[in-house]
Design a protein around this motif. Structure first.
Motif, PDB file in Angstrom:
ATOM      1  N   PRO A   1      12.720  12.199  -1.265  1.00 47.74           N
ATOM      2  CA  PRO A   1      13.870  11.809  -2.075  1.00 47.74           C
ATOM      3  C   PRO A   1      13.457  11.081  -3.354  1.00 47.74           C
ATOM      4  O   PRO A   1      12.309  10.601  -3.458  1.00 47.74           O
ATOM      5  CB  PRO A   1      14.650  10.889  -1.127  1.00 47.74           C
ATOM      6  N   PRO A   2      14.420  11.040  -4.328  1.00 44.51           N
ATOM      7  CA  PRO A   2      15.779  11.582  -4.255  1.00 44.51           C
ATOM      8  C   PRO A   2      15.829  13.068  -4.592  1.00 44.51           C
ATOM      9  O   PRO A   2      15.202  13.520  -5.541  1.00 44.51           O
ATOM     10  CB  PRO A   2      16.534  10.766  -5.299  1.00 44.51           C
ATOM     11  N   VAL A   3      16.604  13.785  -3.790  1.00 48.43           N
ATOM     12  CA  VAL A   3      16.793  15.222  -3.972  1.00 48.43           C
ATOM     13  C   VAL A   3      18.253  15.553  -3.699  1.00 48.43           C
ATOM     14  O   VAL A   3      18.823  15.069  -2.717  1.00 48.43           O
ATOM     15  CB  VAL A   3      15.895  16.028  -3.007  1.00 48.43           C
ATOM     16  N   PHE A   4      18.874  16.371  -4.564  1.00 47.08           N
ATOM     17  CA  PHE A   4      20.211  16.891  -4.298  1.00 47.08           C
ATOM     18  C   PHE A   4      20.077  18.300  -3.738  1.00 47.08           C
ATOM     19  O   PHE A   4      19.362  19.136  -4.298  1.00 47.08           O
ATOM     20  CB  PHE A   4      21.061  16.937  -5.566  1.00 47.08           C
ATOM     21  N   ILE A   5      20.799  18.569  -2.636  1.00 42.46           N
ATOM     22  CA  ILE A   5      20.773  19.898  -2.026  1.00 42.46           C
ATOM     23  C   ILE A   5      22.210  20.340  -1.769  1.00 42.46           C
ATOM     24  O   ILE A   5      22.963  19.686  -1.064  1.00 42.46           O
ATOM     25  CB  ILE A   5      19.981  19.909  -0.707  1.00 42.46           C
ATOM     26  N   GLY A   6      22.595  21.470  -2.369  1.00 43.59           N
ATOM     27  CA  GLY A   6      23.957  21.974  -2.267  1.00 43.59           C
ATOM     28  C   GLY A   6      24.229  22.700  -0.956  1.00 43.59           C
ATOM     29  O   GLY A   6      23.379  22.777  -0.057  1.00 43.59           O
ATOM     30  N   GLU A   7      25.428  23.258  -0.857  1.00 44.71           N
ATOM     31  CA  GLU A   7      25.881  23.922   0.362  1.00 44.71           C
ATOM     32  C   GLU A   7      25.080  25.197   0.641  1.00 44.71           C
ATOM     33  O   GLU A   7      24.682  25.925  -0.262  1.00 44.71           O
ATOM     34  CB  GLU A   7      27.367  24.284   0.244  1.00 44.71           C
ATOM     35  N   ASN A   8      24.850  25.433   1.947  1.00 48.53           N
ATOM     36  CA  ASN A   8      24.259  26.684   2.436  1.00 48.53           C
ATOM     37  C   ASN A   8      22.878  26.981   1.852  1.00 48.53           C
ATOM     38  O   ASN A   8      22.512  28.134   1.630  1.00 48.53           O
ATOM     39  CB  ASN A   8      25.209  27.857   2.158  1.00 48.53           C
ATOM     40  N   VAL A   9      22.109  25.935   1.615  1.00 48.66           N
ATOM     41  CA  VAL A   9      20.722  26.096   1.163  1.00 48.66           C
ATOM     42  C   VAL A   9      19.823  26.253   2.386  1.00 48.66           C
ATOM     43  O   VAL A   9      20.013  25.585   3.408  1.00 48.66           O
ATOM     44  CB  VAL A   9      20.280  24.883   0.315  1.00 48.66           C
ATOM     45  N   VAL A  10      18.826  27.128   2.272  1.00 46.06           N
ATOM     46  CA  VAL A  10      17.855  27.357   3.340  1.00 46.06           C
ATOM     47  C   VAL A  10      16.478  26.931   2.849  1.00 46.06           C
ATOM     48  O   VAL A  10      16.021  27.373   1.792  1.00 46.06           O
ATOM     49  CB  VAL A  10      17.822  28.833   3.761  1.00 46.06           C
ATOM     50  N   LEU A  11      15.817  26.055   3.608  1.00 43.49           N
ATOM     51  CA  LEU A  11      14.466  25.597   3.289  1.00 43.49           C
ATOM     52  C   LEU A  11      13.554  25.907   4.464  1.00 43.49           C
ATOM     53  O   LEU A  11      13.820  25.492   5.590  1.00 43.49           O
ATOM     54  CB  LEU A  11      14.459  24.091   3.023  1.00 43.49           C
ATOM     55  N   GLU A  12      12.473  26.625   4.184  1.00 36.91           N
ATOM     56  CA  GLU A  12      11.515  26.952   5.239  1.00 36.91           C
ATOM     57  C   GLU A  12      10.095  26.705   4.745  1.00 36.91           C
ATOM     58  O   GLU A  12       9.709  27.159   3.655  1.00 36.91           O
ATOM     59  CB  GLU A  12      11.648  28.418   5.666  1.00 36.91           C
TER      60      GLU A  12
ATOM     61  N   LEU B   1      23.257  12.934  -0.691  1.00 40.65           N
ATOM     62  CA  LEU B   1      22.931  14.004  -1.639  1.00 40.65           C
ATOM     63  C   LEU B   1      22.610  15.333  -0.965  1.00 40.65           C
ATOM     64  O   LEU B   1      22.311  16.309  -1.646  1.00 40.65           O
ATOM     65  CB  LEU B   1      21.735  13.581  -2.506  1.00 40.65           C
ATOM     66  N   GLU B   2      22.668  15.369   0.354  1.00 37.76           N
ATOM     67  CA  GLU B   2      22.308  16.595   1.067  1.00 37.76           C
ATOM     68  C   GLU B   2      23.514  17.142   1.813  1.00 37.76           C
ATOM     69  O   GLU B   2      24.112  16.462   2.645  1.00 37.76           O
ATOM     70  CB  GLU B   2      21.169  16.317   2.045  1.00 37.76           C
ATOM     71  N   ALA B   3      23.908  18.386   1.489  1.00 32.62           N
ATOM     72  CA  ALA B   3      25.052  19.003   2.153  1.00 32.62           C
ATOM     73  C   ALA B   3      24.769  19.195   3.642  1.00 32.62           C
ATOM     74  O   ALA B   3      23.626  19.433   4.050  1.00 32.62           O
ATOM     75  CB  ALA B   3      25.367  20.346   1.502  1.00 32.62           C
ATOM     76  N   LYS B   4      25.822  19.116   4.430  1.00 33.72           N
ATOM     77  CA  LYS B   4      25.663  19.219   5.880  1.00 33.72           C
ATOM     78  C   LYS B   4      25.330  20.641   6.327  1.00 33.72           C
ATOM     79  O   LYS B   4      24.898  20.861   7.466  1.00 33.72           O
ATOM     80  CB  LYS B   4      26.941  18.724   6.560  1.00 33.72           C
ATOM     81  N   THR B   5      25.511  21.620   5.441  1.00 33.10           N
ATOM     82  CA  THR B   5      25.232  23.011   5.805  1.00 33.10           C
ATOM     83  C   THR B   5      23.804  23.437   5.488  1.00 33.10           C
ATOM     84  O   THR B   5      23.456  24.606   5.646  1.00 33.10           O
ATOM     85  CB  THR B   5      26.203  23.941   5.068  1.00 33.10           C
TER      86      THR B   5
ATOM     87  N   SER C   1      16.993  19.134  -7.881  1.00 29.02           N
ATOM     88  CA  SER C   1      18.383  19.491  -7.584  1.00 29.02           C
ATOM     89  C   SER C   1      18.436  20.973  -7.249  1.00 29.02           C
ATOM     90  O   SER C   1      17.915  21.798  -8.009  1.00 29.02           O
ATOM     91  CB  SER C   1      19.297  19.194  -8.775  1.00 29.02           C
ATOM     92  N   ILE C   2      19.077  21.304  -6.122  1.00 36.62           N
ATOM     93  CA  ILE C   2      19.130  22.693  -5.662  1.00 36.62           C
ATOM     94  C   ILE C   2      20.591  23.097  -5.495  1.00 36.62           C
ATOM     95  O   ILE C   2      21.343  22.466  -4.748  1.00 36.62           O
ATOM     96  CB  ILE C   2      18.393  22.858  -4.319  1.00 36.62           C
ATOM     97  N   GLY C   3      20.999  24.169  -6.166  1.00 39.79           N
ATOM     98  CA  GLY C   3      22.369  24.655  -6.091  1.00 39.79           C
ATOM     99  C   GLY C   3      22.646  25.422  -4.810  1.00 39.79           C
ATOM    100  O   GLY C   3      21.728  25.813  -4.062  1.00 39.79           O
ATOM    101  N   GLU C   4      23.914  25.673  -4.551  1.00 41.53           N
ATOM    102  CA  GLU C   4      24.348  26.285  -3.294  1.00 41.53           C
ATOM    103  C   GLU C   4      23.785  27.699  -3.126  1.00 41.53           C
ATOM    104  O   GLU C   4      23.445  28.387  -4.083  1.00 41.53           O
ATOM    105  CB  GLU C   4      25.879  26.330  -3.245  1.00 41.53           C
ATOM    106  N   ASN C   5      23.678  28.103  -1.874  1.00 42.42           N
ATOM    107  CA  ASN C   5      23.268  29.462  -1.478  1.00 42.42           C
ATOM    108  C   ASN C   5      21.867  29.841  -1.955  1.00 42.42           C
ATOM    109  O   ASN C   5      21.567  31.023  -2.156  1.00 42.42           O
ATOM    110  CB  ASN C   5      24.279  30.500  -1.991  1.00 42.42           C
TER     111      ASN C   5
END
Length: 334
Positions: A259-270, A245-249, A279-283
């Protein structure tokens, strides 16, 4: 097997999110509601998918139409777009895709999702999927006999007749038969509660010899309003928690994911704690925040926030604390 999906309504109970995006395209665990629905139907069909007809409003736009056609292709089907210009009831909506009403047909309304662990029996005249509910007055319901054949269809009963609510998914062995009976309602202006109802056509088919059986799902999930949609996202994440469920980017710095958590492409977590059931959408960029049980769409920025049971739209900027947040696209709150 053809599939017809009426989805022309804008989903007013899910505003402000449906002001910019039709409700069936709202994301559930990273995929649009209608895509989840199509994939789940394909899983219970013991046959290949032919044509998929999406009944939409003309104002949905070409991007939506292309998206829907791609969804059909993803399960091996051929997508077709039909328009419903007037909202005149369920039978009227289905008839907008009448050229697909031939042979084996599934009709599925795009505001509900389900879980099932069976393969559909295509030899039956018809299957009406139901679920037991506490308050059946808001639904069409069925009555069954001792052999589990459906004896009656009742649309939103004022007095109790059954607690088996129709969830909005139907199988018909003979699509032409269904089309004929729905057209009969239109031609003779036969309405129930001011609209042309599918249940009336089903009743006529039954009187002419069709035998309908109830289909039981293991779980029925509604996407009618914000709270229901957040809950459906939670349940879907549980269903697919063993998937990747976690994008490689994804970029993570000093952050914890529960978990469970969905994380889209190019997400930044700090410096954040995310989950469970998010659920987190891309960018999207999230910093110094704690988020639980929520849907966050694309291109959103969240800083110094703490919230749960919430939906944030696309291109949102948010900072703050909330136990119950619903922000549409392009909103900024600090």
């Amino acid at each position: 097997m053809n599939i017809i999906i009426p989805m022309a309504g804008r989903g007013t109970r899910l505003r402000p999110h449906t002001l910019t995006v039709p409700k069936p395209l709202m994301p559930i665990a990273g995929k649009p509601i209608v895509q989840r629905l199509v994939e789940d139907i394909a899983k219970v069909c013991d046959t290949s998918i032919g044509k998929i007809g999406f009944i939409i409003g003309r104002d949905f736009g070409k991007d939506v139409e292309e998206n829907l056609k791609q969804i059909a292709s993803s399960v091996g089907g051929e997508g077709h777009i039909f328009y419903q210009d007037e909202k005149l009831g369920t039978a009227h909506a289905i008839l907008c895709a009448q050229k697909l009403l031939a042979g084996n047909v599934i009709v599925a309304f795009a505001d509900t999702l389900f879980r099932a662990d069976f393969k559909m029996d295509a030899t039956k005249d018809g299957i009406i999927w139901v679920q037991q509910v506490d308050d059946p007055s808001a639904f069409g319901v069925i009555k069954v006999d001792e052999n589990q054949n459906i004896t009656d269809f009742v649309e939103k009963p004022d007095t109790f007749v059954s607690d088996l609510a129709i969830i909005g998914i139907y199988y018909f062995k003979d699509g032409e038969f269904l089309k004929k009976e729905m057209q009969y309602l239109i031609d003779n202006n036969i309405k129930d509660k001011g609209e042309f109802q599918l249940t009336n056509a089903l009743e006529n088919m039954k009187k002419k010899g069709a035998k309908f059986s109830p289909g039981q799902v293991s779980e029925w999930l509604d996407c009618g309003n914000k709270d229901a949609t957040v809950y459906t996202n939670k349940r879907y994440l549980e269903f697919i928690k063993d998937s990747d469920l976690e994008a490689k980017t994804v970029q993570k710095k000093n952050s914890v994911i529960i978990p469970p958590v969905f994380i889209g492409e190019n997400v930044v977590l700090e410096n954040s704690v995310i989950g469970p059931h998010v659920s987190i959408g891309e960018n999207t960029i999230i910093k110094s925040s704690v988020i639980q049980n929520s849907i966050i769409q694309t291109n959103t920025e969240i800083n110094n926030a703490n919230f749960k049971n919430s939906i944030l739209g696309n291109y949102v900027s948010f900072e703050g604390k909330s136990d119950d947040l619903s922000l549409g696209d392009y909103n900024s709150i600090q």
